[in-house]
Design a protein around this motif. Structure first.
Motif, PDB file in Angstrom:
ATOM      1  N   GLY A  13       0.835  -1.191   0.000  1.00 49.41           N
ATOM      2  CA  GLY A  13       0.000   0.000   0.000  1.00 49.41           C
ATOM      3  C   GLY A  13       0.868   1.238   0.000  1.00 49.41           C
ATOM      4  O   GLY A  13       2.061   1.164  -0.260  1.00 49.41           O
ATOM      5  N   ARG A  52      -1.865  -5.719   7.047  1.00 48.73           N
ATOM      6  CA  ARG A  52      -2.684  -4.582   6.622  1.00 48.73           C
ATOM      7  C   ARG A  52      -2.469  -3.442   7.614  1.00 48.73           C
ATOM      8  O   ARG A  52      -2.322  -3.663   8.806  1.00 48.73           O
ATOM      9  CB  ARG A  52      -4.160  -4.988   6.594  1.00 48.73           C
ATOM     10  CG  ARG A  52      -4.446  -6.004   5.514  1.00 48.73           C
ATOM     11  CD  ARG A  52      -5.893  -5.972   5.122  1.00 48.73           C
ATOM     12  NE  ARG A  52      -6.311  -4.625   4.768  1.00 48.73           N
ATOM     13  CZ  ARG A  52      -7.574  -4.285   4.492  1.00 48.73           C
ATOM     14  NH1 ARG A  52      -8.520  -5.196   4.552  1.00 48.73           N
ATOM     15  NH2 ARG A  52      -7.880  -3.049   4.174  1.00 48.73           N
ATOM     16  N   ASP A  53      -2.462  -2.226   7.112  1.00 49.23           N
ATOM     17  CA  ASP A  53      -2.153  -1.097   8.011  1.00 49.23           C
ATOM     18  C   ASP A  53      -3.140  -0.993   9.172  1.00 49.23           C
ATOM     19  O   ASP A  53      -2.772  -0.603  10.272  1.00 49.23           O
ATOM     20  CB  ASP A  53      -2.034   0.222   7.229  1.00 49.23           C
ATOM     21  CG  ASP A  53      -3.349   0.697   6.662  1.00 49.23           C
ATOM     22  OD1 ASP A  53      -4.283  -0.125   6.521  1.00 49.23           O
ATOM     23  OD2 ASP A  53      -3.444   1.906   6.358  1.00 49.23           O
ATOM     24  N   LEU A 168      -9.802  10.265   3.008  1.00 49.99           N
ATOM     25  CA  LEU A 168      -8.405  10.707   2.930  1.00 49.99           C
ATOM     26  C   LEU A 168      -8.142  11.390   1.599  1.00 49.99           C
ATOM     27  O   LEU A 168      -8.594  10.927   0.553  1.00 49.99           O
ATOM     28  CB  LEU A 168      -7.464   9.512   3.072  1.00 49.99           C
ATOM     29  CG  LEU A 168      -7.430   8.841   4.432  1.00 49.99           C
ATOM     30  CD1 LEU A 168      -6.497   7.647   4.406  1.00 49.99           C
ATOM     31  CD2 LEU A 168      -7.016   9.828   5.521  1.00 49.99           C
ATOM     32  N   SER A 170      -4.956  13.443  -0.687  1.00 52.38           N
ATOM     33  CA  SER A 170      -3.630  14.050  -0.746  1.00 52.38           C
ATOM     34  C   SER A 170      -3.584  15.116  -1.824  1.00 52.38           C
ATOM     35  O   SER A 170      -3.208  16.251  -1.557  1.00 52.38           O
ATOM     36  CB  SER A 170      -2.512  13.024  -0.870  1.00 52.38           C
ATOM     37  OG  SER A 170      -2.735  12.164  -1.927  1.00 52.38           O
TER      38      SER A 170
END
Ligand code: ATP
Ligand code: MG
Length: 297
Positions: A13, A52-53, A168, A170
Motif C-alpha cells: 500500500g 494490513r495497516d 483521505l 492528498s
C-alpha cells in the motif's frame, strides 16, 4: 538465544515502499518474500511483520509486536475506538516519519458546496474513520450519522448511500473525479513510528536505541544539502549572508589562486535558482548543491 525485535509495517500500500526504504537506510537488511508474512533481517535481530495497516495499532497496543510504522489517521482512529470500548490503547510515539502525508477531509457533492458545514446536520456521511469524524462533528456541534465503508467511500454520494464523505485526500484528484468538493479538514496525518508501551527486554531496548539516531540521521540527511562553491575573497561576507543557514561554513584555500576561497557547508534549506544567480553575480563560480546520504551529529 537473544530475542528478536518485531516491527510491523504495511504489507502493500501507500506506506510500504517508504517504510522498507527507511529501514534499509538505517542499515537493516531484509530479503522479502512476497508470499510470506514474516521477513527475518539478515543484519540485525529484527523480524518484520507485513500486515494490513489497519492491524498495526492493535498489534502494537496488545504487545504482539514491538514497533509499528503506521499513519496517524489509522492510529488515532484505533486509539479512540479502543478507548471507547475500554481496551488497552497505550503505545509510545517515537518519531514522526515525514512520509505518508495526507488529510482526512469532509467533502460534499459540487452542487451542495455553497451551503456550508451546517447542511451536514442530519446528513449521512460515508467514512472509514467514524471516530475521528464524530469527534470533529462534536467539536463543530453538528449532529450527523456516519455510514462506515472500508473502501470506495468517494462513490457513496452518487450511489445514494450518503450525502457527504469524510475521506483521505492528498491531491484532491479522486474527489474531483467523483464530483466532490473538499470543505473541511478533519485530521492531518503522516506516518509514525510507534512502540509498545510495556517493553523491558534489554536487547530490544538497546536495538531501538541504536535505530532511533539512525532514523533521525536519515531524516536530517533527507532535509539537508551539501553546498560547495568558489567565492571571491573580498566579497566573502556578502556570499555567506546569501547562503541559507550558513552559521559555520568551512573556508578552504584553493591551490591555483589566492583571490578565491572554497566555501563548503551543510544547509537544511534548499538553494534556490535565484540565490545561485545572486551568488554568481557576486563573482562565485563552481556552485554545487549535493544530496547527503547519511548524517550523524
Ligand atoms: P491495507 O490493505 O494495508 O489496509 P489501505 O488500502 O487501507 O491498505 P492505503 O491506501 O495503502 O491503505 O493507505 C495507507 C495509508 O497511507 C493511509 O492510511 C494514510 O495514512 C496514508 N496515505 C497517504 N496518502 C494517502 C492518500 N492520498 N489516500 C489514502 N491514504 C493515504
Ligand atoms: Mg487499511
Amino acid at each position: 538465544m537473544t530475542s528478536r525485535l518485531t516491527i510491523a509495517i504495511q504489507k502493500s500500500g501507500r506506506l510500504s515502499k517508504e517504510s522498507l526504504a527507511l529501514l534499509k537506510a538505517c542499515g537493516v537488511k531484509f530479503s522479502i518474500n512476497d508470499a510470506r508474512l514474516i521477513a527475518h533481517s539478515t543484519s540485525h535481530n529484527i523480524d518484520l511483520l507485513r500486515v494490513r495497516d489497519d492491524d498495526i495499532p492493535g498489534l502494537v497496543m496488545d504487545g504482539v509486536v514491538d514497533l509499528g510504522l503506521v499513519g496517524e489517521n489509522v492510529l488515532e482512529e484505533a486509539r479512540l475506538e479502543r478507548e471507547a470500548t475500554a481496551m488497552n490503547a497505550n503505545f509510545v510515539a517515537l518519531r514522526s516519519l515525514e512520509f505518508g502525508h495526507c488529510r482526512l477531509s469532509l467533502a460534499v457533492p459540487k452542487e451542495a458546496q455553497e451551503r456550508g458545514l451546517a447542511q451536514l446536520n442530519g446528513a449521512r456521511i460515508a467514512t472509514t474513520y467514524p471516530r475521528l469524524l464524530q469527534r470533529y462533528l462534536q467539536q463543530q456541534q453538528i449532529a450527523a450519522r456516519s455510514v462506515v465503508l472500508t473502501g470506495s467511500v468517494e462513490v457513496a454520494p452518487r450511489a445514494g448511500l450518503a450525502d457527504a464523505v469524510c475521506d483521505l485526500v492528498s491531491t484532491g484528484a479522486t474527489l474531483e473525479a467523483n464530483g466532490l468538493v473538499e470543505t473541511d479538514v478533519v485530521f492531518r496525518s503522516q506516518a509514525q513510528l510507534i512502540q509498545t508501551a510495556e517493553l523491558s527486554d534489554p536487547n530490544k531496548l538497546a536495538l531501538i536505541n541504536q535505530l532511533l539516531p539512525r532514523v533521525d540521521g536519515v531524516q536530517l540527511a533527507k532535509e539537508s544539502k551539501y553546498i560547495m562553491l568558489h567565492a571571491p575573497k573580498p566579497r566573502i561576507d556578502e556570499v555567506i549572508a546569501l547562503l541559507p543557514g550558513a552559521e559555520t561554513p568551512t573556508l578552504l584555500p584553493l591551490s591555483h589562486t589566492d583571490q578565491q576561497v572554497a566555501v563548503h557547508m551543510v544547509s537544511t534549506e534548499t538553494l534556490f535558482w535565484e540565490t545561485m544567480e545572486d551568488l554568481k553575480a557576486l563573482g562565485c563560480s563552481s556552485i554545487l548543491v549535493l544530496p547527503i546520504e547519511k548524517m550523524m551529529g
